[in-house]
Design an enzyme around this catalytic site. Structure first.
Site, mmCIF file in Angstrom:
data_model
loop_
_atom_site.group_PDB
_atom_site.id
_atom_site.type_symbol
_atom_site.label_atom_id
_atom_site.label_comp_id
_atom_site.label_asym_id
_atom_site.label_seq_id
_atom_site.Cartn_x
_atom_site.Cartn_y
_atom_site.Cartn_z
ATOM 1 N N SER A 128 3.216 19.923 6.531
ATOM 2 C CA SER A 128 1.825 20.354 6.651
ATOM 3 C C SER A 128 1.365 20.274 8.114
ATOM 4 O O SER A 128 2.046 20.784 8.999
ATOM 5 C CB SER A 128 0.948 19.509 5.716
ATOM 6 N N HIS A 155 2.217 22.274 -2.574
ATOM 7 C CA HIS A 155 2.227 21.772 -1.192
ATOM 8 C C HIS A 155 2.618 20.297 -1.217
ATOM 9 O O HIS A 155 1.807 19.428 -1.548
ATOM 10 C CB HIS A 155 0.833 21.966 -0.603
#
Length: 405
Positions: free
Chosen positions: A245, A386
């Protein structure tokens, strides 16, 4: 945050755009050799990303020191060695310290290493009672028991699913990880972390072309490398910098700037990381700058809602890592990070790798889910959201072994 923003998740709504050629300089000179890439194109791309995106580091350190805080030769049930090393950096009579947690396989010889940040403290990456809990500010995360921005015993080991440490050790790899909040707390205050060491009297924010938080996190990865390359149990020629990320953005920038890193892994790094900005798919430059105005240089804001003006895009950030191995990974449900944009970046960085005789991503058609392409430039998109999963680490370990052994 702009309440009116609606992210585009419809591929048919991606407007046509001109993607800069990584092998054509800003003055329209064509790059035909690896030498001209290194001498002409690479420096100008570094300068662009440094001054306009991540920001310049405003000076050099006065001193750096390393101190082993704790170590054991019988960690993880005798499977590994553990070492906790305090790094203290000094500038302008001010100092900051952060702790590197290392696990190394018990074997003769120097181990290759994955090096990367964690989000909520070293103690969260595995249920090991001897890991020191950081006193640094943390983002709250009620799912792992972090409230009032304080790290506590309650969260020990609760992010172990993101770190396949036993698999790394069994494959002969070590891990070095750092809590990123010890470098710069992840909030819109650039007076309480690394930046403050470099400020002139009365300064409270970096200049427009100077580093934001991502630049600071990237720079400190190189300070961790300063320690690692002098650790006699680590193979300094096989240190792979990893990030997920926002920390994947930092890993990419660290890998681009510091060629001591032998390889780079970007896991779901999205906008400002691996994903092409000009696609405006999912998160956009304006959204990331509005929601996280301290991550990038102030200069980057000039491209808010103006991605077409970018003279370089993220495939050229990836290309700066050439000819070293690069792995870009996406998640099927992580549309905000634009998996196709991440894939296309790897594809469009490939011509630079070809200059060096290295294989990349030749097709512009994405591979199937859970069907990795593992060349010098590697890519996979896996099922799920994610996150960082055991599947991701299985691919990274396999790829690293093929690239470096």
């Amino acid at each position: 945050m702009n309440a009116q923003f609606v992210a585009n998740y419809d591929e048919s709504q991606v407007a046509e755009f001109d993607l800069p050629d990584p092998l054509t300089t800003f003055s329209n000179k064509h790059i035909l050799t690896s030498t001209s890439w290194n001498e002409l194109r690479r420096p100008e791309l570094i300068n662009f990303f440094e001054s306009q995106v991540f920001g310049k580091v405003p000076g050099t350190l006065d001193a750096i020191a390393f101190e082993v805080e704790e170590e054991s030769n019988s960690a993880l049930g005798g499977l590994a060695k553990r070492r906790q090393v305090k790094v203290t950096i000094t500038k302008n009579s001010r100092s900051l310290s952060f702790l590197i947690l290392l696990y190394l396989p018990i074997k003769i010889g120097r181990a290759p290493l994955f090096l990367g940040y964690n989000f909520h403290g070293n103690h969260t990456v595995i249920n090991d009672p001897d890991i020191i809990i950081s006193k640094a500010w943390s983002l709250n995360n009620e799912s792992i028991g972090i409230t009032n921005h304080i790290l506590t015993e309650e969260s020990r080991g609760l992010r172990s699913s993101r770190w396949a440490i036993t698999k790394m050790i069994e494959a002969g790899y070590g891990l070095a990880t750092i809590y990123y909040g010890e470098i710069d707390p992840d909030k819109n205050d650039l007076t309480d972390g690394l930046h403050s060491l470099f400020y002139k009297e009365g300064q409270i924010r970096p200049a427009k072309d100077e580093w934001g938080s991502i630049g600071a996190w990237a720079w400190a990865l190189s300070r961790a490398m300063d320690y690692v390359e002098n650790d006699m149990e680590v193979d300094k020629t096989r240190v792979i910098v990893f990030g997920h990320s926002r920390l994947g953005k930092a890993a990419l920038w660290a890998g681009a700037m510091d060629e001591r890193f032998a390889g780079v892994i970007s896991n779901d790094s999205g906008c400002g990381g691996a994903a092409l900005s000009k696609r405006k798919f999912g998160e956009t430059v304006a959204q990331i700058n509005e929601n996280f105005p301290y991550w990038f240089s102030a200069n980057y804001k000039k491209y808010n809602n103006a991605e077409e003006k970018l003279p370089a895009d993220q495939h050229e950030l990836l290309a700066l890592i050439a000819p070293r191995p690069l792995y870009v990974a996406s998640a099927q449900e992580d549309e905000w990070a634009d998996p196709k944009g991440e894939f296309l970046s790897a594809h469009y960085a490939t011509p630079v790798y070809s200059l060096f005789g290295e294989a990349g991503i030749s097709s512009n058609e994405m591979p199937g889910v859970n069907s990795p392409i593992q060349n010098t430039v590697a890519y996979h998109i896996r099922t799920g959201k994610h996150d960082v999963t055991e599947y991701d680490w299985e691919q990274y370990i396999k790829w690293a072994t093929e690239q470096f052994d």
